[in-house]
Design an enzyme around this catalytic site. Structure first.
Site, short mmCIF file in Angstrom:
data_model
loop_
_atom_site.label_atom_id
_atom_site.label_comp_id
_atom_site.label_asym_id
_atom_site.label_seq_id
_atom_site.Cartn_x
_atom_site.Cartn_y
_atom_site.Cartn_z
N GLU A 76 0.72 -1.25 0.11
CA GLU A 76 -0.07 0.14 0.00
C GLU A 76 0.92 1.30 -0.14
OE1 GLU A 76 -1.20 2.06 3.16
OE2 GLU A 76 -0.48 0.45 4.62
N LYS A 85 -3.49 -1.42 14.15
CA LYS A 85 -2.99 -0.27 14.79
C LYS A 85 -3.08 -0.10 16.37
CE LYS A 85 -3.37 2.28 11.23
NZ LYS A 85 -2.70 1.72 9.91
N1 PSU Z 1 0.15 0.73 8.61
C1 PSU Z 1 1.33 1.59 8.88
N2 PSU Z 1 1.04 2.71 8.59
C2 PSU Z 1 -0.11 3.33 8.07
C3 PSU Z 1 -1.18 2.53 7.41
C4 PSU Z 1 -1.10 1.22 7.52
O1 PSU Z 1 2.28 1.23 9.54
O2 PSU Z 1 -0.15 4.71 7.78
C5 PSU Z 1 -2.50 3.19 6.74
C6 PSU Z 1 -2.97 1.94 5.99
O3 PSU Z 1 -3.09 2.64 4.70
C7 PSU Z 1 -4.30 1.89 6.66
C8 PSU Z 1 -4.81 3.27 7.26
O4 PSU Z 1 -5.50 1.21 5.56
O5 PSU Z 1 -3.58 3.55 7.76
C9 PSU Z 1 -6.05 3.18 8.18
O6 PSU Z 1 -6.44 4.59 8.21
P1 PSU Z 1 -8.02 4.65 8.56
O7 PSU Z 1 -7.82 4.39 10.27
O8 PSU Z 1 -8.53 6.20 8.49
O9 PSU Z 1 -8.75 3.96 7.92
#
Ligand code: PSU
Ligand code: MN
Length: 303
Positions: free
Chosen positions: A23, A157
């Site tokens: 990604e 996360k």
């Molecule tokens: N993993 C990481 N850093 C990131 C992300 C994932 O180590 O920045 C990103 C991914 O693209 C994931 C997004 O889909 O954070 C999630 O964002 P949200 O909570 O707004 O859906």
């Protein structure tokens, strides 16, 4: 055409060679400049070292690209106008000719559509801790309930409500296995403390689960492989808990909402741990990318 698979990725898929999707939101919104560009290149190199072809996914000038060239990587890493695109943002971004980095939801969708079976990231999005007030649940979860891709990640996360996220994944019917552990990884931390129902120990075992799922048929959904960051590279758990509590309070005080929440908290942790969270994040991503290449190779060695 609004979607373009790079020649290298197309040929690899055609010849049945292993491919790993990566990604790009982690590059544009998850890591600081200028290190982000070096990391983008490093992750691609790690996939190649593992004998697979990297397919970094992003939208560049209104074209969804599966497999970025060097100019594309530079654009995503350096252009401050790059947007963060979830799956639902893809159509308007293509229509507007916009440039954006893809989150897990958008990447998994595009990779799966192109026939890529394995995808690596850092940590998935999930249910946020203030869900009861904000209803903030990452679109990653619902999308992963609809695509047959295998996602190697260090869990979700740790800024999230991890038990609630695991519950949502169960409700959505998304398979979760721990890699060499019976605990769900905790992103910056080796363990979230939550149990997983299944443990696998080798890339071949992951490939066997993928094969069994193919044979079963039925509704498509992702296979989440939770691969913990090595204990010696994790963030100090006490520091993590302390700084995260302050970061969550800061996000509330500043009324950070929507797509901005995750990047805000990741950056808050990085600044207030003097970069230690960044190192743990990178260690997790590197481990996931390496494992994903091995899984993709094992998947292609099918009898
Ligand atoms: N993993 C990481 N850093 C990131 C992300 C994932 O180590 O920045 C990103 C991914 O693209 C994931 C997004 O889909 O954070 C999630 O964002 P949200 O909570 O707004 O859906
Ligand atoms: Mn969100």
């Amino acid at each position: 055409m609004s979607t373009q698979v790079s020649e290298e990725v197309r040929e690899a898929l055609h010849e049945g060679r292993p491919v790993v999707a990566l990604e790009s939101t982690i590059i544009s919104h998850g890591l600081p400049r200028p290190r982000n560009l070096a990391v983008a290149r490093e992750l691609e190199a790690l996939v190649r070292d593992g004998g697979a072809v990297p397919a970094t996914v992003a939208v560049v000038d209104g074209t969804a690209r599966i497999g970025l060239d060097e100019a594309g990587l530079v654009r995503i890493a350096e252009d401050p106008a790059v947007r963060k695109l979830g799956h639902r943002d893809l159509a308007p971004a293509l229509a507007a000719g916009a440039t954006g980095a893809t989150t897990v939801s958008a990447t998994a969708w595009l990779a799966d559509s192109a026939g890529i079976r394995v995808f690596a990231t850092g940590g998935l999005g999930g249910v946020h801790r203030e869900w009861a007030e904000t209803q903030d649940e990452s679109a990653d979860l619902r999308l992963l309930a609809r695509v047959g891709v295998t996602v190697v990640c260090a869990g979700v996360k740790s800024i999230l409500d991890v038990p609630a996220t695991l519950q949502r994944l169960e409700t959505l019917g998304v398979t979760v296995v721990g890699y060499g552990t019976d605990r769900f990884p905790g992103f910056y931390l080796s363990s979230s403390g939550e149990r997983v129902d299944w443990t696998v120990r080798t890339p071949e075992e992951v490939a066997r689960v993928m094969r069994a799922r193919d044979e079963l048929g039925g509704p498509r959904s992702a296979l989440i492989v939770g691969n913990p960051v090595p204990r010696e590279e994790q963030l100090d758990p006490a520091l993590h808990d302390r700084v995260l509590a302050r970061g969550l309070a800061a996000a509330r005080d500043k009324s950070v909402t929507g797509q901005a929440v995750t990047p805000f908290l990741l950056e808050y942790l990085m600044v207030h741990t003097d970069g230690a969270s960044l190192e743990a994040n990178l260690a997790a991503v590197r481990g996931n990318v390496r494992l994903a290449a091995r899984v993709a190779a094992a998947d292609r060695d099918r009898p």
